[in-house]
Structures are given as structure tokens and as C-alpha cells.
Motif scaffolding. Structure first.
Motif, PDB file in Angstrom:
ATOM      1  N   THR B  11       0.834  -1.213  -0.204  1.00  0.00           N
ATOM      2  CA  THR B  11      -0.058   0.043  -0.231  1.00  0.00           C
ATOM      3  C   THR B  11       0.727   1.241  -0.026  1.00  0.00           C
ATOM      4  N   HIS B  16      -4.301   0.852  -1.628  1.00  0.00           N
ATOM      5  CA  HIS B  16      -3.880  -0.434  -1.742  1.00  0.00           C
ATOM      6  C   HIS B  16      -3.565  -0.743  -3.167  1.00  0.00           C
ATOM      7  N   LYS B  19      -2.703  -6.881  -3.865  1.00  0.00           N
ATOM      8  CA  LYS B  19      -3.339  -7.481  -2.759  1.00  0.00           C
ATOM      9  C   LYS B  19      -3.045  -8.911  -2.968  1.00  0.00           C
TER      10      LYS B  19
END
Lengths: 252, 246
Positions: B11, B16, B19
Motif C-alpha cells: 500500500t 492499496h 493484494k
């Protein structure tokens, strides 16, 4: 080479035109020689009075050259230190700018009081006027390194040292040369100013002597010589630049 | 396996970007990462290159943890990024030079092999866009790391040059099977070049799908016109479409 003559030729012709205009005006208005000599008078003095002048040439040239070399070396080293050590930069950069606000004309007599009439105070004056353009130009050059090249170096794992010496330093060469060109013209000026304030020989000395005896033709001779010297120095630096800076678009 | 990325997260402030990325590259494999622009593809390379440190997850190269460690990959950026004051020969040895004494003989052989022998002593300013990218690729090949990361290397080229360069890349790669991780936003490019394709979602980027490209090698441009190629392209496009709608 041809473009050089096309460009240089035009300004040379224009300069010649200005000289002729000057000559004609001086003759028409019958201006006395002690007020404003015609170019022909200056030219005559350059040939007839060359013996009185010639002894003053070498000291000034060597002073300007040594001062330029010291000033630009110091400038380059300072620029590298300041760029690579940001903390030092924060502390000293404002001082550097302040140092340029001290008028040379005030500083020079002080230096003579401290260091006498030898080479040292003169070299300090010249170095002081020469180093600043180099510092500013080099630092700008280092900072303006192409971001994609820097990114590449970081991705392939180059150390900060490698990034500086393999990328940032060679990348900034054109900027450093811009600074050098300015410094070169300053160095001649600095040499003459420091000679005004006390020297045995030199164009500056010749100038003060001529001025006090109203030999304006000699003053102009000195002025033309200073100009010539600056132009030659400029040209030499340009030549070195052409030899060293490769693979880039022609700079001005 | 050569590169193994495990549950990678990154991030930037509130953003963000990556992921739970899981990704592998095997020895001698050509892997493409396909994703929309701004999906964090370049961030992924920054992490593998050690310029950024992941918030979570591990990056293993040859079973060695390389989180935040630099100098383990060869890299070819989107822009050729050649140094203008270095000749072609001096440019191709640059990456190798950072690690020690470069092998000029090998460099010359490679330049000759890709038809740039006559340009050995030229400056980049004298080269065309395609030639510059060739030089950039040879530079990456000559540095001795096992994993070659290519970041949209052909996206700045025109269509004709691009196809030529893709074929050229394949022909060089057939001879020198280094593992390649290839970022692209072109579906066709990914299918044409790669053995396996990871499709990234938009931000925060996740691996949306992993697709095996079944075509045999060596490949040539006839593949681009075959119906199998088209079917695969459609399949991949379904995933992409979910990302561009809404």
C-alpha cells in the motif's frame, strides 16, 4: 564549419559596421582624442605602443587562467559535496549565495591588507567570482538527470556511488560547461579588477596608468584586449566541450 | 522454481496497490503479466527489483528471500533508457559493469548476432526506436542475473516495429532461454510471447486468472491469424471486460 561562418560572419560584419560608424562619427564631430579616440587611433596605439603594452599581457593571462582553474575546481568539488550530502547542502547553500553578495570591489582591498600584494589575494578574488557559476550550474545539472535513466539504474541495483559517477556526473557535463563558460568571462574580469588594486604588471595596471594620464586610446586598447581574451577563452572551452560531450544534441 | 512470490501486499498511504499476489516463474519460462494501466504492474517490478519493500509477503529467488534486496534481476524498461554519451557497445555492457568487469567480446558477439555490429561505436541518438530497444534488451541479457524483467518494452513502438520486435525477441529467446517476466497491456502480445499469463485486476490488483498458453514453439506470426489464437484472446478478453465495466 560552414554554419559557423554563416553565423559568425554576419555578426562579424555587423561589428565592422559599428566600428566604421564610430570612426565616421568621431571624425565628423571632431571629438578630441582624450575624450573618445577613433578605432583607428586605438589600432595605431596597438602597433606603435605595443612595447609598452606587451609586458602587461602575460601576467593577466596567467592570472586569469590559474584563477579559473582553481575557481572551477573548487566549484566542482563543492557542488559534488553539496549534492551528495544533502545535510551539508542545507547548511551551506545559503552561505554560498551570501558569499556572492559581497562586492568584489570592497573585498579586494581587504584581501590585500590581509595577504599583501602577491598572487594569493588576486587568486582568491578570481576564484571567488569563478566558483559560483560552476556550483550553481553543476548542481542544476546533477538534479536534472533524466528520471527514466535514474530509475533504470535503481532497478538494476546500482549503488548511490555508481549512480552518481556513471550517470549523474556525465549527464551534467553540458551544464558544467555552461557554468565554465560564464566563469571564464568572469575570470578575466576578476583578474583585471584585482590588478587595479595593486600589482606590478598586468592589463589592469596598464589601464589605471592610462586612465590617470588621459590616454583614452590606451584604455580602449586594454578594453579590446580584455574582450578578445574572453572570447578566446570562451572558444577554447567550447572546443573542449565539443570533444568531451558526445552523443547529444548540439548545445548553444 | 526460480521466482516465487507469496501473498504479496503493498500500500502507498491509503492506496492499496497490490493484494495477495501469488506468482511463480519457472526456470526457462516466459511469463506475462497482463493488466490495465495503473493496476500496479510497475509496483510489482519495483518490489521484485528491491526498490520498494512489501508490506506483507515474500519474494523468493532461487529459494533466497530477496525482499528489499537490489541487483538480483535483469531489467528492460519501457523507454530504452540508453545513456546518450555512451556508444552502443558501452551501453550494452553497462548493467554488467555494475557487478564487475564486463565481457566486451561477448557483447560484440551479441551485437553482431542481432545485426548491430556496424553500430558498435555509434551513439544512441543515431539509432531508430526499434534498434534502441534491441540494444536495451541485449544490455539486460548481458547482465548475468537469471530472471529477466521486461516492463512493457514495446509499448512505445509503432505497430509494425512492435510485431517485428516481438518476433525478434522470440528468436533471441529461443537461443537463450532465460526466465522472463513480461509486463504488458496487450492481450495479443501476451498470448504471442508467453507460456503462461497472469491477469491482474484493477486496483487493488489481485491475480484474477492464470492462463496457460498451449501453443508450441517456435512461434511465428501465422499464429496471430489462427482460430485457436482468437479463441484464447476472447477468453482472456472476458476477464478484462469485467475490469473495464462499471
Amino acid at each position: 564549419m560552414r554554419t559557423f561562418w554563416q553565423r559568425g560572419g554576419k555578426s562579424f560584419l555587423f561589428l565592422l559596421f559599428l566600428f566604421i560608424l564610430w570612426e565616421v562619427l568621431v571624425r565628423l564631430t571632431e571629438t578630441p582624442k582624450w575624450l573618445l579616440p577613433a578605432p583607428s587611433d586605438v589600432l595605431k596605439e596597438a602597433t606603435v605602443g605595443f612595447d609598452t603594452f606587451s609586458g602587461h599581457i602575460f601576467p593577466t593571462i596567467s592570472l586569469a587562467l590559474i584563477g579559473l582553474v582553481i575557481g572551477s575546481s573548487v566549484g566542482l568539488i563543492i557542488a559534488i559535496i553539496l549534492y551528495r550530502l544533502p545535510k551539508v547542502n542545507e547548511l551551506f547553500y545559503p552561505l554560498l549565495i551570501l558569499s556572492q553578495n559581497i562586492p568584489t570591489i570592497v573585498l579586494a582591498p581587504l584581501l590585500i591588507i590581509w595577504f599583501g600584494f602577491g598572487m594569493l589575494p588576486k587568486l582568491i578574488v578570481i576564484s571567488l567570482v569563478c566558483f559560483f557559476p560552476i556550483v550553481v550550474a553543476s548542481m542544476d545539472g546533477f538534479r536534472q538527470t533524466a528520471p527514466e535513466l535514474k530509475h533504470y539504474m535503481q532497478m538494476v541495483g546500482a549503488s548511490r556511488r555508481q549512480i552518481f559517477w556513471k550517470l549523474e556526473f556525465p549527464h551534467s557535463l553540458p551544464s558544467i560547461f555552461s557554468g565554465l563558460k560564464i566563469a571564464a568571462t568572469y575570470s578575466v574580469m576578476g583578474a583585471v579588477i584585482s590588478e587595479w588594486l595593486g600589482a606590478k604588471a598586468g592589463v589592469g595596471v596598464y589601464m589605471t596608468l592610462a586612465q590617470s594620464s588621459f590616454r583614452i586610446d590606451r584604455v580602449f586598447l586594454a578594453i579590446f584586449f580584455i574582450m578578445l581574451l574572453s572570447v578566446i577563452l570562451f572558444g577554447v572551452i567550447r572546443l573542449i566541450e565539443k570533444l568531451l560531450v558526445k552523443g547529444r544534441n548540439e548545445g548553444a | 522454481m526460480l521466482l516465487n512470490i507469496n501473498k504479496l501486499n503493498k500500500t502507498f498511504g491509503d492506496l492499496h496497490v497490490l493484494k495477495d499476489i501469488n506468482l511463480t516463474v519457472n526456470e526457462g519460462e516466459f511469463v506475462a503479466i497482463l493488466g490495465p494501466s495503473g493496476s500496479g504492474k510497475s509496483t510489482l517490478f519495483q518490489l521484485i527489483g528491491g526498490n520498494q519493500i512489501p508490506d506483507q509477503g515474500e519474494i523468493f529467488l532461487n529459494d533466497e528471500l530477496i525482499n528489499g534486496k537490489k541487483g538480483f534481476i535483469s531489467y528492460m524498461p519501457q523507454q530504452p533508457s540508453l545513456f546518450p554519451w555512451r556508444t552502443v557497445l558501452e551501453n550494452v555492457v553497462l548493467a554488467a559493469e555494475l557487478k564487475g568487469k564486463p565481457n566486451y567480446e561477448e557483447a560484440k558477439q551479441w551485437l553482431a548476432k542481432v545485426g548491430l555490429a556496424d553500430f558498435e561505436n555509434s551513439y544512441p541518438i543515431e539509432l531508430s526506436g526499434g534498434m534502441k530497444q534491441r540494444v536495451s534488451f541485449i544490455r539486460a541479457l548481458l547482465s548475468k542475473q537469471n530472471l529477466l524483467c521486461l516492463d512493457e518494452p514495446f509499448s512505445a513502438l509503432d505497430e509494425f516495429t512492435r510485431l517485428k520486435m516481438q518476433k525478434w525477441l522470440l528468436s533471441v529467446w529461443e537461443e537463450n532461454r532465460k526466465s522472463i517476466l513480461f509486463i504488458t497491456h496487450s492481450i495479443e502480445e501476451a498470448i504471442f510471447l508467453a507460456d503462461r499469463i497472469y491477469i491482474l485486476s484493477k486496483r487493488p490488483a489481485e491475480i484474477k486468472a492464470e492462463i496457460k498458453v498451449p501453443f508450441s514453439r517456435p512461434r511465428d506470426e501465422r499464429l496471430l491469424e489462427s482460430s485457436e489464437f482468437f479463441t484464447l484472446k476472447q477468453e482472456i478478453f472476458q476477464y478484462i471486460r469485467e475490469e473495464i465495466t462499471e
